[in-house]
Structure formats: structure tokens, C-alpha cells
Write an enzyme that holds these catalytic residues in place. Sequence first.
Site, PDB file in Angstrom:
ATOM      1  N   ASP A  12       0.827  -1.213   0.000  1.00  0.00           N
ATOM      2  CA  ASP A  12       0.000   0.000   0.000  1.00  0.00           C
ATOM      3  C   ASP A  12       0.861   1.262   0.000  1.00  0.00           C
ATOM      4  O   ASP A  12       1.974   1.251   0.513  1.00  0.00           O
ATOM      5  CB  ASP A  12      -0.932  -0.027   1.226  1.00  0.00           C
ATOM      6  CG  ASP A  12      -2.092   0.940   1.088  1.00  0.00           C
ATOM      7  OD1 ASP A  12      -2.350   1.423  -0.038  1.00  0.00           O
ATOM      8  OD2 ASP A  12      -2.746   1.212   2.109  1.00  0.00           O
ATOM      9  N   ASN A  60     -10.956  -2.375  -5.313  1.00  0.00           N
ATOM     10  CA  ASN A  60     -10.192  -1.466  -6.177  1.00  0.00           C
ATOM     11  C   ASN A  60     -10.847  -1.275  -7.552  1.00  0.00           C
ATOM     12  O   ASN A  60     -10.548  -0.309  -8.258  1.00  0.00           O
ATOM     13  CB  ASN A  60      -8.746  -1.953  -6.360  1.00  0.00           C
ATOM     14  CG  ASN A  60      -7.879  -1.828  -5.122  1.00  0.00           C
ATOM     15  OD1 ASN A  60      -6.945  -2.606  -4.909  1.00  0.00           O
ATOM     16  ND2 ASN A  60      -8.167  -0.848  -4.269  1.00  0.00           N
TER      17      ASN A  60
HETATM   18  C1  IPE Z   1      -5.419  -2.679  -0.161  1.00  0.00           C
HETATM   19  O1  IPE Z   1      -5.107  -1.332  -0.312  1.00  0.00           O
HETATM   20  C2  IPE Z   1      -5.393  -3.368  -1.476  1.00  0.00           C
HETATM   21  C3  IPE Z   1      -4.098  -3.504  -2.117  1.00  0.00           C
HETATM   22  C4  IPE Z   1      -2.945  -3.123  -1.629  1.00  0.00           C
HETATM   23  C5  IPE Z   1      -4.120  -4.119  -3.413  1.00  0.00           C
HETATM   24  P1  IPE Z   1      -6.237  -0.219  -0.441  1.00  0.00           P
HETATM   25  O2  IPE Z   1      -5.509   1.072  -0.611  1.00  0.00           O
HETATM   26  O3  IPE Z   1      -7.201  -0.582  -1.492  1.00  0.00           O
HETATM   27  O4  IPE Z   1      -6.955  -0.315   0.973  1.00  0.00           O
HETATM   28  P2  IPE Z   1      -7.814   0.758   1.769  1.00  0.00           P
HETATM   29  O5  IPE Z   1      -8.852   1.284   0.832  1.00  0.00           O
HETATM   30  O6  IPE Z   1      -6.884   1.842   2.207  1.00  0.00           O
HETATM   31  O7  IPE Z   1      -8.384   0.020   2.945  1.00  0.00           O
HETATM   32  C1  IPE Z   2      -1.593   0.302  -3.361  1.00  0.00           C
HETATM   33  O1  IPE Z   2      -1.387   1.669  -3.405  1.00  0.00           O
HETATM   34  C2  IPE Z   2      -1.815  -0.284  -4.726  1.00  0.00           C
HETATM   35  C3  IPE Z   2      -3.203  -0.668  -5.001  1.00  0.00           C
HETATM   36  C4  IPE Z   2      -4.185  -0.612  -4.156  1.00  0.00           C
HETATM   37  C5  IPE Z   2      -3.486  -1.162  -6.322  1.00  0.00           C
HETATM   38  P1  IPE Z   2      -2.581   2.708  -3.356  1.00  0.00           P
HETATM   39  O2  IPE Z   2      -2.955   3.055  -4.752  1.00  0.00           O
HETATM   40  O3  IPE Z   2      -3.686   2.213  -2.512  1.00  0.00           O
HETATM   41  O4  IPE Z   2      -1.858   3.942  -2.672  1.00  0.00           O
HETATM   42  P2  IPE Z   2      -2.502   4.942  -1.628  1.00  0.00           P
HETATM   43  O5  IPE Z   2      -3.029   4.133  -0.498  1.00  0.00           O
HETATM   44  O6  IPE Z   2      -3.570   5.701  -2.349  1.00  0.00           O
HETATM   45  O7  IPE Z   2      -1.344   5.805  -1.231  1.00  0.00           O
HETATM   46 MG    MG Z   3      -4.097   2.433  -0.532  1.00  0.00          MG
END
Ligand code: IPE
Ligand code: IPE
Ligand code: MG
Length: 244
Positions: A12, A60
Amino acid sequence: MQIPTHLAIIMDGNGRWAEQRHLPRVLGHRKGVESVQTIVDGCMDLGIRYLTLYAFSSENWGRPQEEVEALMGLLGTFLKKELSQLHKRGIRLMAVGELDRLPKSISKILKDIIKKTADNDHMVLNLALSYGSRNELTRAMQTLGREIAKGTLQADDITEEDIDAALDTHKIPDPDLLIRTSGEMRISNFLLWQAAYTELYFTETLWPDFSRDQLLQAIAEYSRRQRRFGLTGEQLRDAKEGHH
Ligand code: IPE
Ligand code: IPE
Ligand code: MG
């Protein structure tokens, strides 16, 4: 050092990494792919047997269409580029999640690589794609429900092993250690059943900055933990010394 058999990672913080630099989020995801390569190598060198990476969640899909498309594009490129590398290094690719929801071209490459690397035994790289634990459990219950309807299973006979066997992860042991980067302290619908006794490790580091050194730090911390599985510390010491 105690090495986890199965390490799972919630990768993340890609978006925030990019936002901090006033760059489009997509560049954060691109940089995140480099961390994937670093960490796959690191895990191979440490002798980790299973590495599960949470790459794209069921939820996502709800992100802006252009971000979803960019992520699918990066996934396709990663798979095409890595195929020969994975195979050369003896890595077996697996995937969990609702793979039918992925674009056709991606699910096709994915299936090809899974098939091609099926006999490799150095490490399993398991990608969680279009994965959500509740979705996985729902599909597992549908599977068991169909068996009951057919009469091949009795409701009262359902065991934990039956439920395990109906999950996408049925060929993979439960994770020993779960790392989440970016400072968020939540599970976000990842491996809810499987992580019942998993050790959790949270770090503020954003995924694109997560390094081999930080991987080692997490495993060092894991080594210092005593996993009790509901028993007492004394029981575990006795078992170690060979008492009964
Ligand atoms: C979790 O991250 C999913 C992945 C890393 C693929 P998210 O960024 O989607 O999670 P939330 O929304 O902060 O809980
Ligand atoms: C994790 O990074 C990757 C995916 C969820 C695909 P994020 O895209 O969630 O990054 P933040 O949480 O917005 O920084
Ligand atoms: Mg995230």
C-alpha cells in the site's frame, strides 16, 4: 533468524508516494512494480517458500476508470516481462481472486504462466488479483452449498478442512507473517480466514520505498515473536524441550 514459510504483503501507499512528489498516481504504481522485483528477489534469497502479494482488491474496481486501466496495463507488462525471469529462477506463479473479472488478455497470460511454471519449486509467487476475502468466502460457501444440494456432503459434516479446501488458497499454507506498508493499520479484506494466527507487521514506509533492508527488519521482528496459538508460553517451552 526464523524465516516465515509464507509471507503475505499488502503493498500500500503507491498513490501517496506519487502525490507527495506532485506526480500522477500511476507513476507511484509504476515505481511500486520495482519494489515487487526487489522483494521477490529478497524473498528468494531468504528461502521464503510462499510469497503472496495483494496487488488488486475486489474493492479497487471502484477506483477511477483510468487508474484501473493503468493498473491492468502495468500488470500485463509485468507478467509479459517477468515470465522468462520467473521461470528461469524456478519460481512458480499462482493467483487467487476472481480472475474471471480481469481483462481477457491478462487472464490469458496469467493462465499461461501459471501452467508453464507449475513444476517449479524454488518459491511460489502468489498474486492476489481482483481478490477480496469476503468474495472468496462467498464463492467457497457456494461450492459447499452445491455439494450439499448434490448430496455429496452433509451440512453437519462440514469441517474446517472442507472450508479450507474450497478457498482459492487451498494449495497454499496459511501466512506466517503479514506486512502492510504505508502506515494503515487494517486488513482491507485480505485473507480473513487464513490470517487467523498470522503475525502482523505494520510499517509507515510507502510501498515504492520498501527495500530489502526493511524486509529483513520485518523478518527480524517476526523472529522475536512467540507464536502461542492459544496455548501458554510454558506449554510451548515444554514442547520445544521435548516434554509432553
Ligand atoms: C489494499 O489497499 C489493497 C491492495 C494493496 C491491493 P487499499 O488502498 O485498497 O486499501 P484501503 O482502501 O486503504 O483500505
Ligand atoms: C496500493 O497503493 C496499490 C493498489 C491498491 C493497487 P494505493 O494506490 O492504494 O496507494 P494509496 O493508499 O492511495 O497511497
Ligand atoms: Mg491504498
